[in-house]
Design an enzyme around this catalytic site. Structure first.
Site, short mmCIF file in Angstrom:
data_model
loop_
_atom_site.label_atom_id
_atom_site.label_comp_id
_atom_site.label_asym_id
_atom_site.label_seq_id
_atom_site.Cartn_x
_atom_site.Cartn_y
_atom_site.Cartn_z
CE1 TYR A 171 -3.82 -2.27 -0.14
CE2 TYR A 171 -2.58 -3.37 1.77
CZ TYR A 171 -3.64 -3.44 0.64
OH TYR A 171 -4.57 -4.37 0.50
NE ARG A 219 0.44 -5.86 9.05
CZ ARG A 219 -0.05 -6.83 8.76
NH1 ARG A 219 -0.14 -7.49 7.34
NH2 ARG A 219 -0.50 -7.73 9.68
NE ARG A 337 -4.24 -16.83 6.57
CZ ARG A 337 -3.13 -17.29 5.80
NH1 ARG A 337 -3.32 -18.13 4.85
NH2 ARG A 337 -1.74 -17.38 6.20
CB CYS A 362 -8.44 -23.27 2.88
SG CYS A 362 -9.79 -22.28 3.29
CB CYS A 365 -11.18 -15.82 4.64
SG CYS A 365 -9.40 -16.13 4.79
C1 LIG Z 1 -9.22 -11.88 4.48
C2 LIG Z 1 -7.81 -10.94 4.90
C3 LIG Z 1 -8.09 -9.73 4.97
C4 LIG Z 1 -6.67 -9.15 5.59
N1 LIG Z 1 -6.94 -7.59 5.64
C5 LIG Z 1 -5.57 -7.14 5.92
C6 LIG Z 1 -5.65 -5.66 6.29
O1 LIG Z 1 -6.84 -4.87 6.21
N2 LIG Z 1 -4.54 -4.89 6.74
C7 LIG Z 1 -3.40 -5.70 7.12
O2 LIG Z 1 -2.59 -4.96 7.58
N3 LIG Z 1 -3.32 -7.04 6.75
C8 LIG Z 1 -4.55 -7.76 6.25
N4 LIG Z 1 -4.35 -9.08 6.13
C9 LIG Z 1 -3.03 -9.75 6.31
C10 LIG Z 1 -2.99 -10.61 7.62
O3 LIG Z 1 -2.95 -9.40 8.68
C11 LIG Z 1 -1.77 -11.17 8.00
O4 LIG Z 1 -0.66 -10.64 7.75
C12 LIG Z 1 -1.46 -12.42 6.94
O5 LIG Z 1 -2.98 -12.98 7.00
C13 LIG Z 1 -0.76 -13.70 7.50
O6 LIG Z 1 -0.94 -13.82 8.88
P1 LIG Z 1 -1.96 -15.13 9.33
O7 LIG Z 1 -1.11 -16.25 8.81
O8 LIG Z 1 -2.15 -15.22 10.59
O9 LIG Z 1 -3.31 -15.13 8.69
C14 LIG Z 1 -5.48 -9.69 5.51
C15 LIG Z 1 -5.61 -11.27 5.47
C16 LIG Z 1 -6.63 -11.92 5.37
C17 LIG Z 1 -6.74 -13.50 5.27
#
Ligand SMILES: Cc1cc2nc3c(=O)[nH]c(=O)nc-3n(C[C@H](O)[C@H](O)[C@H](O)COP(=O)(O)O)c2cc1C
Length: 405
Positions: A171, A219, A337, A362, A365
């Site tokens: 971004y 972040r 997730r 998976c 979402c």
């Molecule tokens: C559906 C979805 C929406 C996400 N939206 C954001 C967001 O709005 N801002 C952000 O910094 N990261 C967003 N992420 C990334 C997550 O914060 C994270 O970095 C990424 O999913 C890896 O972590 P995890 O393995 O615990 O899912 C999103 C991830 C998913 C799956």
């Protein structure tokens, strides 16, 4: 306290004392009103997460000005008129003793909505969407920086416990930081120092708007996933400068990427037995993903700064959670997730559960992001059927029956 579970111990970020080290990572909700206002659905989501016991909740990204909107039904804090609608969200969290930071961001060229008229440091086509942005003028840059400050002020007025600046994942802030997407030759680009000015100016505007006692975290994309992109050494230096200015904590991630899948990796720590239980035949043709895949970024930051580090990305087992905290590689563990599948995961861990989370990464979402309200689509055969209909069939229907109608 569960013995051998350091992730359940309290911790501090800035002025906030948090009951454990488990953080719900920012996850876009697709639950706001069309103008970005908070809704009862958004309040319900965060109330449920707060009741689930996480020490800290980070919202999905909230756009700070209209041309920074990333997707439909994303929350916004670009106008004073939106503040009141967000109070229901923070009230729902505080009613359960939770803490919530608003993730404020600007999509830059990485938007699903070309009609917002995206700007970026340079007119480089976006790696994910191929979208051609307009090069931001110096006045645009000043306006966006001010918009971050104003959005932070509104977040504070709406009752958030702090703000989390989105400086990663391709971004706008990561576009300014990266030599791939910032080829400006003025004060805002050209070398590492000038590429770093934007995030520092955003931080200063935010801090100036909310005061010293309010929690401000970020972040940060520590490295790009693309060769020739941002190097971790450059980024870690930027984190050091932010920490010196008063940043309260940093969460580590990627910057510019070619695909969201590089950040949101599939089948993390999903062994054959868990795949079989979930009917996840796709996993059998793809390898299991590694856990805690940004741990090297967290370690690199820890060597240089002493503010709390939040690790995100593929944290899936209590063994890894304990190991990361004990090793000192990070202070907090953010998961995205796993909380979609189990909003009460921290309560379950506090009750003594150990092992692997239920989420199988998976990414169903993710394919609904910007189209349907956030949920886990793998909770039952009916949920999977709803996913197939909504994603694969409805999207091909015309007119008002089609996706986005
Ligand atoms: C559906 C979805 C929406 C996400 N939206 C954001 C967001 O709005 N801002 C952000 O910094 N990261 C967003 N992420 C990334 C997550 O914060 C994270 O970095 C990424 O999913 C890896 O972590 P995890 O393995 O615990 O899912 C999103 C991830 C998913 C799956």
């Amino acid at each position: 306290m569960v013995a051998g579970a350091p992730y359940l111990e309290p911790g501090r970020i800035g002025s906030l004392t948090l009951k454990n080290r488990l953080v719900r990572a920012s996850t876009s909700e697709t639950m706001a009103a069309p103008d970005g206002a908070g809704t009862p659905a958004l309040a319900n989501l965060y109330g449920t997460l707060a009741a689930g016991g996480a020490g800290l909740l980070l919202t999905g990204h909230i756009y700070v000005e209209p041309r920074g909107q990333a997707s439909a039904d994303q929350p916004g804090l670009y106008d004073d008129g939106l503040v009141e609608s967000m109070v229901q969200v923070t009230d729902a969290v505080h009613a359960h003793g939770g803490r919530i930071l608003a993730e404020i961001g600007h999509a830059g060229s990485q938007t699903m909505l070309p009609e917002v008229g995206p700007i970026a440091p340079s007119p480089t086509a976006n790696e994910m969407y191929g979208l051609q942005p307009r090069e931001a003028t110096p006045d645009d840059i000043t306006d966006v920086i001010a918009a971050f400050g104003q959005a932070a002020r509104r977040a504070k007025q709406a009752g958030f416990d702090g703000v989390h600046i989105h400086g990663g994942n391709g971004y706008l802030i990561s576009e300014f930081s990266s030599p791939i997407t910032n080829v400006r030759t003025d004060a805002w680009g050209g070398d590492a120092e000038r590429r770093g000015r934007f995030v520092l100016a955003v931080y200063d505007a935010v801090r100036g708007a909310v005061g010293d006692d309010f929690c401000v975290t970020a972040r940060i994309g520590i490295g790009d996933s693309i060769p020739g992109g941002l190097e971790p050494a450059e980024s870690v230096e930027r984190v050091r400068a932010l920490a010196e200015r008063g940043l309260d904590a940093v969460e580590v991630s990627y910057g510019i990427m070619r695909s969201y899948l590089e950040n949101i990796r599939t089948y993390v720590a999903v062994g054959a037995a868990q795949a079989a239980r979930n009917g996840l035949v796709q996993r059998l043709v793809k390898p299991e993903g590694p856990e805690a895949y940004y741990r090297h970024f967290a370690r690199a930051v820890k060597e240089v700064v002493d503010i709390p580090v939040i690790l995100v990305g593929g944290i899936r087992t209590t063994q890894t959670m304990a190991d990361v905290i004990r090793s000192g590689d990070a202070d907090f563990l953010a998961m995205s997730r796993p909380f979609i599948r189990e909003p009460d995961l921290p309560n379950k861990l506090a009750a003594g559960r150990t092992g692997t989370v239920e989420c199988v990464s998976c990414n169903m979402c993710l394919v609904h992001d910007g189209f349907d309200p956030l949920r886990c689509w793998r909770t039952s055969p009916a949920a999977v059927a709803a996913h197939v209909y909504t994603h694969h069939i409805r999207s091909r229907l015309p007119g008002r029956w089609g996706r986005g109608s």
